[in-house]
Scaffold this active site. Structure first.
Site, PDB file in Angstrom:
ATOM      1  N   GLU A  54      -4.306 -21.211  29.413  1.00 47.38           N
ATOM      2  CA  GLU A  54      -4.668 -22.114  30.501  1.00 47.38           C
ATOM      3  C   GLU A  54      -4.445 -21.463  31.861  1.00 47.38           C
ATOM      4  OE1 GLU A  54      -2.686 -24.671  27.230  1.00 47.38           O
ATOM      5  OE2 GLU A  54      -2.655 -22.593  27.948  1.00 47.38           O
ATOM      6  N   THR A 166      -4.326  -1.483 -10.385  1.00 48.16           N
ATOM      7  CA  THR A 166      -3.917  -1.002  -9.066  1.00 48.16           C
ATOM      8  C   THR A 166      -3.395   0.431  -9.088  1.00 48.16           C
ATOM      9  OG1 THR A 166      -1.685  -1.881  -9.379  1.00 48.16           O
ATOM     10  CG2 THR A 166      -3.317  -3.341  -8.360  1.00 48.16           C
ATOM     11  N   ALA A 167      -3.215   0.982 -10.273  1.00 45.38           N
ATOM     12  CA  ALA A 167      -2.731   2.363 -10.400  1.00 45.38           C
ATOM     13  C   ALA A 167      -2.918   2.820 -11.839  1.00 45.38           C
ATOM     14  CB  ALA A 167      -1.260   2.461 -10.005  1.00 45.38           C
ATOM     15  N   SER A 173      -2.184   6.005  -7.415  1.00 49.84           N
ATOM     16  CA  SER A 173      -3.057   4.947  -6.884  1.00 49.84           C
ATOM     17  C   SER A 173      -3.903   5.402  -5.699  1.00 49.84           C
ATOM     18  CB  SER A 173      -2.212   3.741  -6.450  1.00 49.84           C
ATOM     19  OG  SER A 173      -1.304   4.119  -5.425  1.00 49.84           O
ATOM     20  N   ASP A 205       5.872   6.406  -3.436  1.00 54.02           N
ATOM     21  CA  ASP A 205       4.745   6.870  -2.625  1.00 54.02           C
ATOM     22  C   ASP A 205       5.155   7.483  -1.284  1.00 54.02           C
ATOM     23  OD1 ASP A 205       3.175   5.838  -4.644  1.00 54.02           O
ATOM     24  OD2 ASP A 205       2.742   3.963  -3.600  1.00 54.02           O
TER      25      ASP A 205
END
Length: 372
Positions: A54, A166-167, A173, A205
């Site tokens: 505003e 997923t892997a 992955s 990872d």
């Protein structure tokens, strides 16, 4: 389309464009129309501590040399009524001589929650509530979740093959999905109040888990669920400049000191099974003003979050590949364990589909989770 509908649609678009900037404040846009229906000011809420939508719209009109006396303000959320990091927007609108305020929604913040509308009416300003409510609430589901449920909106991101892997069995992955999908995933990281992962992902990872493939005004904090404080101080998660919050179950003074030397904040929130209490983590993150929590974890932590009913929606990237054997999206995601009937499956509602290069992005919401 009426002038009113046009103005609110533009206000919502202003809020949408501000979605990376406003956290922990809600994403809000404002458009001012003069008495003839012409646009005289536009604004969106700025970064925390900066002006709200505003005030930005009022400043825009002032910069153009235009009077706002008698104007109508279209705003996607109730103007605030309290002194926080900024002053009350309802007072700014009243002082400027605005005649009417059209707002999409009441603010769920208990410090506002209708009081802004009351103060506007007390100042002689007409108030209308409702236009654009669905779009405005969807833009701010995280803020509404934090204010009403006292937990963030939890979005679980997964990249998988078409058969849900997923892997590979050995955990490999990188990369199942394309560069386009990965860049889009970074854009979703950027809009989050924090990114959460598990220590298993950190150990396996060694990711950075920051935003690199999308524009961002800030790096969201990283949250690590690490029951036994196994996060290596040399892990790459410490490379980006951002807060790192580690939640553990078992105290380890030496490990804690080493992690704190890297800038991490360590908090102990154990459950009765000597694991991190995930529900308590969400409550703590809400207290840290996290609206949206973006989860990128392995199948074990994914399964725990789903099993405890803590996930609100899935951000799923599917690659046109069949991998066969491998790790799935979540390990034991159902509280009842192995299902014996199909009607026991966790029900979701598809919210959107979009192609990204060769891949498909699906947003699927746990049925009924947005009804609060």
């Amino acid at each position: 389309m009426s002038l009113q509908t046009n103005a609110m649609a533009e206000a919502i678009e202003l809020a949408r464009h501000a979605r990376l900037d406003t956290a922990p404040n809600p994403r809000v846009g404002c458009v001012l129309l003069d008495e003839r229906g012409g646009v005289i000011g536009r604004g969106a809420t700025q970064a925390v501590g900066g002006p709200h939508a505003e005030v930005m719209a009022l400043r825009d009109a002032q910069a153009k040399g235009l009077s706002v006396i008698g104007a109508t303000a279209f705003v996607t959320l109730e103007p605030c009524s309290h002194h926080g990091r900024t002053g009350p927007c309802c007072d700014a609108l009243a002082a400027a001589g605005v005649r009417k305020v059209v707002a999409s929604l009441a603010d769920p913040n208990p410090l506002v929650s209708g009081q802004g509308f009351e103060r506007l009416r007390a100042a002689g300003i007409d108030v209308e509530i409702g236009p654009g409510a669905e779009e405005a609430r969807e833009l701010n589901l995280g803020f509404f979740s934090r204010m009403i449920r006292k937990t963030p909106w939890v979005r679980l991101k997964v990249a998988a093959s078409l058969d849900g892997k997923t892997a590979l069995p050995d955990g490999t992955s990188q990369w199942i999905t394309s560069e386009a999908a990965r860049a889009d995933g970074h854009a979703w990281r950027a809009r989050a109040g924090a990114v959460l992962t598990g220590v298993g992902t950190v150990l396996e990872d060694d990711p950075r888990l920051d935003v690199r493939l999308a524009e961002t005004p800030r790096q969201p904090p990283l949250v690590v669920v690490d029951s036994q404080l196994q996060t290596p101080p040399a892990a790459r998660i410490f490379e980006p400049a951002r807060p790192v919050w580690i939640y553990a179950a078992a105290p380890d003074a030496a490990a804690q000191a080493a992690l704190e030397a890297r800038g991490a904040t360590v908090r102990y929130l154990p459950n009765p099974h000597s694991k991190v209490d995930l529900a308590a983590v969400l409550r703590d993150l809400a207290a840290r003003e996290v609206n949206e929590l973006h989860v990128e974890a392995g199948h074990k932590l994914n399964g725990s979050l789903l099993r405890e009913g803590l996930v609100d929606e899935l951000l799923l990237y599917l690659a046109p590949k069949l991998m066969g054997d491998g790790l799935g999206i979540a390990n034991q995601p159902h509280a009842a364990g192995a299902l014996t009937r199909l009607d026991q499956a966790l029900a979701l509602e598809f919210k959107s589909f979009e192609g990204l290069g060769p891949d498909l992005r699906i947003v699927a919401r746990i049925a009924g989770r947005d009804r609060f």
